[in-house]
Design an enzyme around this catalytic site. Structure first.
Site, PDB file in Angstrom:
ATOM      1  N   TYR A  10     -25.642  37.788  36.828  1.00  0.00           N
ATOM      2  CA  TYR A  10     -24.992  36.709  36.079  1.00  0.00           C
ATOM      3  C   TYR A  10     -24.197  37.217  34.876  1.00  0.00           C
ATOM      4  CZ  TYR A  10     -27.507  33.151  38.708  1.00  0.00           C
ATOM      5  OH  TYR A  10     -27.969  32.333  39.714  1.00  0.00           O
ATOM      6  N   LYS A 196     -30.281  38.373  18.679  1.00  0.00           N
ATOM      7  CA  LYS A 196     -30.151  37.706  19.985  1.00  0.00           C
ATOM      8  C   LYS A 196     -31.348  36.813  20.293  1.00  0.00           C
ATOM      9  CE  LYS A 196     -29.556  36.459  24.041  1.00  0.00           C
ATOM     10  NZ  LYS A 196     -28.575  36.269  25.044  1.00  0.00           N
ATOM     11  N   CYS A 250     -33.198  32.325  29.831  1.00  0.00           N
ATOM     12  CA  CYS A 250     -32.989  32.807  28.462  1.00  0.00           C
ATOM     13  C   CYS A 250     -33.845  32.052  27.473  1.00  0.00           C
ATOM     14  CB  CYS A 250     -31.525  32.620  28.097  1.00  0.00           C
ATOM     15  SG  CYS A 250     -30.439  33.139  29.419  1.00  0.00           S
ATOM     16  N   TYR A 309     -31.524  24.491  36.694  1.00  0.00           N
ATOM     17  CA  TYR A 309     -32.082  24.315  35.356  1.00  0.00           C
ATOM     18  C   TYR A 309     -31.178  23.489  34.452  1.00  0.00           C
ATOM     19  CZ  TYR A 309     -29.253  27.851  32.877  1.00  0.00           C
ATOM     20  OH  TYR A 309     -28.239  28.548  32.286  1.00  0.00           O
TER      21      TYR A 309
HETATM   22  N1  SAJ Z   1     -31.377  21.513  27.197  1.00  0.00           N
HETATM   23  C1  SAJ Z   1     -31.950  20.306  26.776  1.00  0.00           C
HETATM   24  N2  SAJ Z   1     -31.396  19.644  25.729  1.00  0.00           N
HETATM   25  C2  SAJ Z   1     -30.291  20.106  25.074  1.00  0.00           C
HETATM   26  C3  SAJ Z   1     -29.720  21.326  25.488  1.00  0.00           C
HETATM   27  C4  SAJ Z   1     -30.280  22.010  26.548  1.00  0.00           C
HETATM   28  O1  SAJ Z   1     -32.937  19.841  27.345  1.00  0.00           O
HETATM   29  O2  SAJ Z   1     -29.839  19.428  24.147  1.00  0.00           O
HETATM   30  C5  SAJ Z   1     -31.972  22.270  28.320  1.00  0.00           C
HETATM   31  C6  SAJ Z   1     -31.016  22.516  29.482  1.00  0.00           C
HETATM   32  O3  SAJ Z   1     -30.989  21.447  30.371  1.00  0.00           O
HETATM   33  C7  SAJ Z   1     -31.593  23.779  30.088  1.00  0.00           C
HETATM   34  C8  SAJ Z   1     -32.112  24.543  28.886  1.00  0.00           C
HETATM   35  O4  SAJ Z   1     -32.269  23.576  27.863  1.00  0.00           O
HETATM   36  O5  SAJ Z   1     -32.681  23.501  30.961  1.00  0.00           O
HETATM   37  C9  SAJ Z   1     -31.233  25.675  28.398  1.00  0.00           C
HETATM   38  O6  SAJ Z   1     -29.878  25.375  28.570  1.00  0.00           O
HETATM   39  P1  SAJ Z   1     -28.688  25.730  27.549  1.00  0.00           P
HETATM   40  O7  SAJ Z   1     -27.443  25.187  28.144  1.00  0.00           O
HETATM   41  O8  SAJ Z   1     -29.020  25.301  26.179  1.00  0.00           O
HETATM   42  O9  SAJ Z   1     -28.691  27.325  27.486  1.00  0.00           O
HETATM   43  P2  SAJ Z   1     -28.649  28.517  28.588  1.00  0.00           P
HETATM   44  O10 SAJ Z   1     -30.063  28.935  28.834  1.00  0.00           O
HETATM   45  O11 SAJ Z   1     -27.820  28.168  29.752  1.00  0.00           O
HETATM   46  O12 SAJ Z   1     -27.881  29.669  27.759  1.00  0.00           O
HETATM   47  C10 SAJ Z   1     -28.423  30.158  26.528  1.00  0.00           C
HETATM   48  C11 SAJ Z   1     -27.330  30.184  25.463  1.00  0.00           C
HETATM   49  N3  SAJ Z   1     -27.929  30.375  24.135  1.00  0.00           N
HETATM   50  C12 SAJ Z   1     -27.707  29.538  23.095  1.00  0.00           C
HETATM   51  O13 SAJ Z   1     -27.024  28.536  23.189  1.00  0.00           O
HETATM   52  C13 SAJ Z   1     -28.334  29.907  21.793  1.00  0.00           C
HETATM   53  C14 SAJ Z   1     -26.316  31.286  25.771  1.00  0.00           C
HETATM   54  O14 SAJ Z   1     -25.382  31.402  24.730  1.00  0.00           O
HETATM   55  C15 SAJ Z   1     -27.041  32.631  25.965  1.00  0.00           C
HETATM   56  O15 SAJ Z   1     -26.120  33.649  26.336  1.00  0.00           O
HETATM   57  C16 SAJ Z   1     -28.034  32.465  27.087  1.00  0.00           C
HETATM   58  O16 SAJ Z   1     -28.975  31.457  26.716  1.00  0.00           O
HETATM   59  C17 SAJ Z   1     -28.720  33.808  27.334  1.00  0.00           C
HETATM   60  O17 SAJ Z   1     -28.395  34.455  28.348  1.00  0.00           O
HETATM   61  O18 SAJ Z   1     -29.491  34.266  26.492  1.00  0.00           O
END
Ligand code: SAJ
Length: 401
Positions: A10, A196, A250, A309
């Site tokens: 990814y 990070k 993550c 997810y």
């Molecule tokens: N989620 C909620 N409520 C929200 C936001 C997200 O329930 O308000 C859930 C999502 O549905 C999901 C999970 O949280 O299940 C995580 O999703 P996400 O879109 O917040 O983040 P990731 O895991 O796709 O990506 C994150 C990002 N980190 C941050 O925003 C601090 C990305 O920038 C990183 O590169 C990535 O983790 C990583 O690889 O570490």
């Protein structure tokens, strides 16, 4: 400058494509033969906005894919860093294997950039001893891109580069500057590691706060979405959105590194993890309550919409839907039906691949993921009982978290 990207998943794949499409000479290495064969045949290995176009550009600019490790000036390692489920510590084995393989071919003075997320101290503990008499330069440049918007974020996000030697940090900065338009900060390795993990932990804690509010409001019949909407009009309040849990590789993983390494100190972090991990069970309780209210008894007429997810990605790692099904399996075999337009292989029981067939077999739809397919075709479920865990459905009678 020639770059060898190790690990074409990814993060490694889009990064190697971005470098190549901006004129850097790139070889992508992965030990998975099937994956390399797919890339060589001209196909990408996962779905992501803009990835296919970027792939074509990189191929036209001469990117190469191989199972071999190549003698080179600069390596980027982007392999997985899982955590050990029982003690919550990082499992550095993929990184160790990749570094050992690179060490066999790299010449003196070559730079080794680790992009994989690692807990603070991992590089000193596991990587530094491996390269100590090899004259390789170590750098940690953690990725920051969000699945669903990776190509845009690769270009526009700022980046962190942790290096022992500022001069080496500057060389790596120049390499990333070939495509990255954001700020690139050069710091030391431990700071880069910690930063990070802190970023993802910050998000986890903030999502946990929203989820806890959802539970409080449900217990006393208040509308959490209305409350968050109004609270967020305050200039210094920005509450995130409650949901069925936190998945992905993550945010649901990285905070555990801090809990595992700093037991007794990482308290809010641990509480947040527990709250987010409790959400799939909370959804299950909501399903049972609503069934009772509606006089429904047959769980096999309940369908979960969404297995990934989050919306519009094909990644199912640690997804709330999988967590929910695993919770159920522990008590009884799950008769719930499941459908996700982005998941093309069978990964759970009672899984459907056609929306209409799925809808024929259920009376109760639980929206677990807000894919565009559903957002654009909401009227299809108008005659069902609906539990919307993502707050995307305005149909009358819809139940919320
Ligand atoms: N989620 C909620 N409520 C929200 C936001 C997200 O329930 O308000 C859930 C999502 O549905 C999901 C999970 O949280 O299940 C995580 O999703 P996400 O879109 O917040 O983040 P990731 O895991 O796709 O990506 C994150 C990002 N980190 C941050 O925003 C601090 C990305 O920038 C990183 O590169 C990535 O983790 C990583 O690889 O570490």
């Amino acid at each position: 400058m020639k770059v060898n990207v190790i690990g074409l998943g990814y993060i490694g794949l889009p990064t190697s494509l971005m470098l190549a499409s901006h004129g850097v000479e790139v070889i992508g290495t992965d030990y998975n033969k099937e994956l390399v064969a797919t890339l060589k045949s001209g196909k990408t290995t996962f779905e992501e906005k803009g990835l296919d176009e970027l792939f074509m550009e990189a191929v036209n600019k001469g990117i190469k894919f191989t199972n071999e490790y190549i003698e080179n000036d600069l390596y980027i390692i982007a392999v997985p860093t899982p955590y050990e489920k029982d003690n919550k510590k990082i499992d550095p084995n993929y990184i160790i294997k990749a570094v050992e393989s690179v060490k066999k071919v790299a010449h003196k003075g070559a730079i080794l950039v680790i992009e994989s997320t690692v807990s603070p101290g991992t590089i000193d503990k596991y990587v530094r001893p491996l390269v100590k008499d090899s004259e390789l330069h170590l750098v940690h440049a953690p990725e920051r891109i969000i699945p669903g918007n990776m190509v845009y974020e690769l270009k526009h996000n700022s980046r962190t580069i942790g290096a022992d030697d500022v001069k080496v940090g500057e060389i790596v900065k120049e390499m990333y500057s070939s495509f990255c338009e954001g700020n690139i900060v050069v710091t030391d390795i431990r700071t880069a590691e910690m930063t990070k993990v802190v970023e993802n932990t910050y998000r986890d804690i903030n999502i946990a706060f929203a989820n806890e509010l959802a539970k409080i409001c449900r217990s006393d019949n208040m509308d959490v979405y209305e409350i968050i909407k109004i609270a967020n009009m305050h200039p210094r309040v920005n509450i995130l959105t409650p949901g069925p849990g936190v998945g992905g590789h993550c945010i649901s993983v990285d905070p555990w590194f801090l809990v595992g390494d700093y037991p007794g100190l990482a308290n809010i972090i641990l509480a947040a993890r527990k709250i987010n991990d409790s959400m799939p069970e909370f959804v299950l309780e909501r399903i049972h309550d609503i069934m009772k209210e509606k006089g429904m008894t047959d769980l096999s007429r309940v369908g979960l919409y969404g297995l990934t997810y989050k919306e519009n990605v094909d990644d199912v790692r640690e997804s709330p839907t999988l967590q929910l099904l695993e919770n159920m399996e522990r008590h009884l075999a799950t008769p719930l039906k499941v459908y996700d337009p982005w998941v093309k292989k069978t990964i759970v029981k009672n899984q459907y691949f056609e929306f209409d067939k799925f809808l024929n077999d259920v009376d109760f739809v639980v929206i677990m993921v807000g894919h565009s397919e559903l957002r654009n075709g909401m009227e299809k479920i108008k005659d069902k009982v609906i539990l919307d865990t993502r707050n995307i459905c305005n149909l009358p009678g819809t139940y919320k978290l």
